[in-house]
Design a protein around this motif. Sequence first.
Motif, PDB file in Angstrom:
ATOM      1  N   GLU A  27      73.747 -46.393  22.678  1.00  0.00           N
ATOM      2  CA  GLU A  27      73.402 -46.599  21.274  1.00  0.00           C
ATOM      3  C   GLU A  27      71.893 -46.855  21.223  1.00  0.00           C
ATOM      4  O   GLU A  27      71.423 -47.963  21.453  1.00  0.00           O
ATOM      5  CB  GLU A  27      74.203 -47.779  20.720  1.00  0.00           C
ATOM      6  CG  GLU A  27      73.940 -48.118  19.264  1.00  0.00           C
ATOM      7  CD  GLU A  27      74.323 -47.012  18.292  1.00  0.00           C
ATOM      8  OE1 GLU A  27      73.404 -46.466  17.668  1.00  0.00           O
ATOM      9  OE2 GLU A  27      75.517 -46.711  18.166  1.00  0.00           O
ATOM     10  N   LEU A  28      71.127 -45.798  20.948  1.00  0.00           N
ATOM     11  CA  LEU A  28      69.660 -45.863  21.017  1.00  0.00           C
ATOM     12  C   LEU A  28      69.081 -47.007  20.187  1.00  0.00           C
ATOM     13  O   LEU A  28      68.169 -47.716  20.627  1.00  0.00           O
ATOM     14  CB  LEU A  28      69.069 -44.516  20.567  1.00  0.00           C
ATOM     15  CG  LEU A  28      67.546 -44.374  20.546  1.00  0.00           C
ATOM     16  CD1 LEU A  28      66.930 -44.708  21.896  1.00  0.00           C
ATOM     17  CD2 LEU A  28      67.138 -42.973  20.119  1.00  0.00           C
ATOM     18  N   CYS A  94      72.004 -32.731  24.604  1.00  0.00           N
ATOM     19  CA  CYS A  94      71.532 -33.644  23.555  1.00  0.00           C
ATOM     20  C   CYS A  94      71.638 -35.105  24.010  1.00  0.00           C
ATOM     21  O   CYS A  94      70.684 -35.881  23.892  1.00  0.00           O
ATOM     22  CB  CYS A  94      72.361 -33.406  22.287  1.00  0.00           C
ATOM     23  SG  CYS A  94      72.150 -34.666  21.031  1.00  0.00           S
ATOM     24  N   TYR A  95      72.800 -35.476  24.576  1.00  0.00           N
ATOM     25  CA  TYR A  95      72.987 -36.868  24.988  1.00  0.00           C
ATOM     26  C   TYR A  95      72.180 -37.227  26.228  1.00  0.00           C
ATOM     27  O   TYR A  95      71.713 -38.361  26.375  1.00  0.00           O
ATOM     28  CB  TYR A  95      74.476 -37.183  25.160  1.00  0.00           C
ATOM     29  CG  TYR A  95      75.117 -37.460  23.825  1.00  0.00           C
ATOM     30  CD1 TYR A  95      74.769 -38.606  23.105  1.00  0.00           C
ATOM     31  CD2 TYR A  95      76.017 -36.573  23.244  1.00  0.00           C
ATOM     32  CE1 TYR A  95      75.309 -38.851  21.856  1.00  0.00           C
ATOM     33  CE2 TYR A  95      76.561 -36.810  21.994  1.00  0.00           C
ATOM     34  CZ  TYR A  95      76.200 -37.960  21.305  1.00  0.00           C
ATOM     35  OH  TYR A  95      76.721 -38.196  20.065  1.00  0.00           O
ATOM     36  N   LEU A  98      68.933 -38.282  24.934  1.00  0.00           N
ATOM     37  CA  LEU A  98      68.931 -39.644  24.393  1.00  0.00           C
ATOM     38  C   LEU A  98      68.833 -40.688  25.507  1.00  0.00           C
ATOM     39  O   LEU A  98      68.183 -41.726  25.342  1.00  0.00           O
ATOM     40  CB  LEU A  98      70.192 -39.906  23.549  1.00  0.00           C
ATOM     41  CG  LEU A  98      70.236 -39.222  22.191  1.00  0.00           C
ATOM     42  CD1 LEU A  98      71.527 -39.584  21.458  1.00  0.00           C
ATOM     43  CD2 LEU A  98      69.039 -39.605  21.323  1.00  0.00           C
ATOM     44  N   CYS A 101      65.326 -40.922  26.390  1.00  0.00           N
ATOM     45  CA  CYS A 101      64.637 -41.756  25.390  1.00  0.00           C
ATOM     46  C   CYS A 101      64.793 -43.235  25.757  1.00  0.00           C
ATOM     47  O   CYS A 101      63.808 -43.977  25.836  1.00  0.00           O
ATOM     48  CB  CYS A 101      65.223 -41.526  23.995  1.00  0.00           C
ATOM     49  SG  CYS A 101      64.610 -40.057  23.153  1.00  0.00           S
ATOM     50  N   ASN A 114      59.814 -37.883  24.885  1.00  0.00           N
ATOM     51  CA  ASN A 114      61.280 -37.779  24.882  1.00  0.00           C
ATOM     52  C   ASN A 114      61.829 -37.837  23.462  1.00  0.00           C
ATOM     53  O   ASN A 114      62.771 -37.115  23.105  1.00  0.00           O
ATOM     54  CB  ASN A 114      61.892 -38.887  25.743  1.00  0.00           C
ATOM     55  CG  ASN A 114      61.724 -38.615  27.230  1.00  0.00           C
ATOM     56  OD1 ASN A 114      61.787 -37.471  27.663  1.00  0.00           O
ATOM     57  ND2 ASN A 114      61.495 -39.655  28.002  1.00  0.00           N
ATOM     58  N   SER A 115      61.232 -38.697  22.634  1.00  0.00           N
ATOM     59  CA  SER A 115      61.617 -38.810  21.224  1.00  0.00           C
ATOM     60  C   SER A 115      61.341 -37.493  20.502  1.00  0.00           C
ATOM     61  O   SER A 115      62.149 -37.011  19.705  1.00  0.00           O
ATOM     62  CB  SER A 115      60.826 -39.958  20.582  1.00  0.00           C
ATOM     63  OG  SER A 115      60.929 -39.930  19.185  1.00  0.00           O
ATOM     64  N   SER A 118      63.975 -35.004  21.259  1.00  0.00           N
ATOM     65  CA  SER A 118      65.265 -35.289  20.607  1.00  0.00           C
ATOM     66  C   SER A 118      65.222 -35.126  19.091  1.00  0.00           C
ATOM     67  O   SER A 118      66.196 -34.700  18.478  1.00  0.00           O
ATOM     68  CB  SER A 118      65.724 -36.707  20.951  1.00  0.00           C
ATOM     69  OG  SER A 118      66.163 -36.780  22.284  1.00  0.00           O
ATOM     70  N   GLU A 238      71.565 -36.782  12.927  1.00  0.00           N
ATOM     71  CA  GLU A 238      70.866 -37.831  12.161  1.00  0.00           C
ATOM     72  C   GLU A 238      70.266 -37.300  10.860  1.00  0.00           C
ATOM     73  O   GLU A 238      70.359 -37.948   9.814  1.00  0.00           O
ATOM     74  CB  GLU A 238      69.754 -38.476  13.006  1.00  0.00           C
ATOM     75  CG  GLU A 238      70.248 -39.287  14.182  1.00  0.00           C
ATOM     76  CD  GLU A 238      70.467 -38.469  15.442  1.00  0.00           C
ATOM     77  OE1 GLU A 238      70.838 -39.062  16.466  1.00  0.00           O
ATOM     78  OE2 GLU A 238      70.281 -37.229  15.414  1.00  0.00           O
ATOM     79  N   LYS A 312      61.926 -40.233  14.611  1.00  0.00           N
ATOM     80  CA  LYS A 312      63.118 -39.945  13.797  1.00  0.00           C
ATOM     81  C   LYS A 312      62.926 -40.145  12.283  1.00  0.00           C
ATOM     82  O   LYS A 312      63.583 -39.489  11.480  1.00  0.00           O
ATOM     83  CB  LYS A 312      64.263 -40.839  14.302  1.00  0.00           C
ATOM     84  CG  LYS A 312      65.549 -40.704  13.500  1.00  0.00           C
ATOM     85  CD  LYS A 312      66.561 -41.767  13.895  1.00  0.00           C
ATOM     86  CE  LYS A 312      67.603 -41.915  12.811  1.00  0.00           C
ATOM     87  NZ  LYS A 312      68.206 -43.206  12.701  1.00  0.00           N
TER      88      LYS A 312
END
Length: 386
Positions: A27-28, A94-95, A98, A101, A114-115, A118, A238, A312
């Motif tokens: 859970e980022l 994708c995961y 994360l 990240c 990394n962000s 994503s 998201e 994000k």
Amino acid sequence: MMNDSSVATKALFEIDNYIDELVKKIELLSYVNPINIEEEKQKFFASKYLSDPNFLYPSIDFDKFNLHREFFSQSIEQIEDTRLKALYEEIIYCYSGLIQCIETIGEGKKFYYNSLRSFGTPTEQDVENAKFILHFDSEDEDAEMFTPKYSCEEAEKIFRGYSEQYDFSFDIKHSSTMGAIAMVLNNIKTLVINKNHTFSDNEMNVLTNHEIGVHMVTTMNGLLHPLKIFSHGFPNYEETQEGLAVFSEYMSGNLTIKRLKELAYRVIAVDSLAKGYPFSKTFRLLHNNYDLNREDAFYITVRAHRGGGFTKDYLYLTGLKKIYNYYKEGKDLGVLLTGKVSLEFIDDIQYMIDQGFAVKPKHYTDSYLQNKNTNKMVDFILESLK
């Protein structure tokens, strides 16, 4: 319909279940929010906005390398359906992104890159859209609807009352260590309310529609499918999820110019991050150039710079515009409420429903039933965004 006895179907469910177990560990937002925001805010203000804050982050309680290995050890080739095989390959990439990240939080440029991988970064057009919104005057800040009046306990009662129209139950917790004023924790079906905040009528109207009407609705719908991917999230979900949530504010008649400007400031903050500005320069851009009060400027800057550069935040505005256009084209919003899904996978979702791997949404966002927006200026802005 699916044949439960088939080896391929069994492999699909085993992989889906296994990924679900792994995803619960990453859970980022549990790791990227600084634990010393208030102390650093006082120091930053005392420095006359010149010295960058030194944020501290929660420690990571999982074996990062091992988790990567577990994701990539999945026997994806056993999924015979080429469409679903391609989807689950994308999910794993994708995961894994994360995890990268999370493992680089607090490491400056490493985390930022990394962000970027994503979540992407605003285009020039996104920045132009944000600047366009900032030309408009906000509503009267002293108006009755913006006056703080509800305590955390009173806010909880309002959330409970609003939720009675939905056929599901969830937990509510109070927290004094969160950046947002309210948020849904998907994995534990819980609404968390900021204990330190006093809520206005407008905030309560926005939050009930945003947090319960969309985030909790998609959480509950996501749990109803044979496949768990709907619950823990499709790649890039998201943008769609936040777009749906802000669109619910619009449809319920609660989207203000002030709120649109908040989303625009977030785009400007992420863009300044992409230009290489340090925390203090992003803050001064918002506070001095755009006349944003220093409290709001600080928290928006924290959101963009946390972890080393978290991009994000620009997705709220791009997501809103995409959902607004989707609605205007007369398309079905229901398919986007099936869980934590993304616009780009609409055809795949319909395919999974047709094949019996997913179900139609049981819960439907109340505000989507009728457009109650009467603010012509908000309509003009949303129509004008490119």
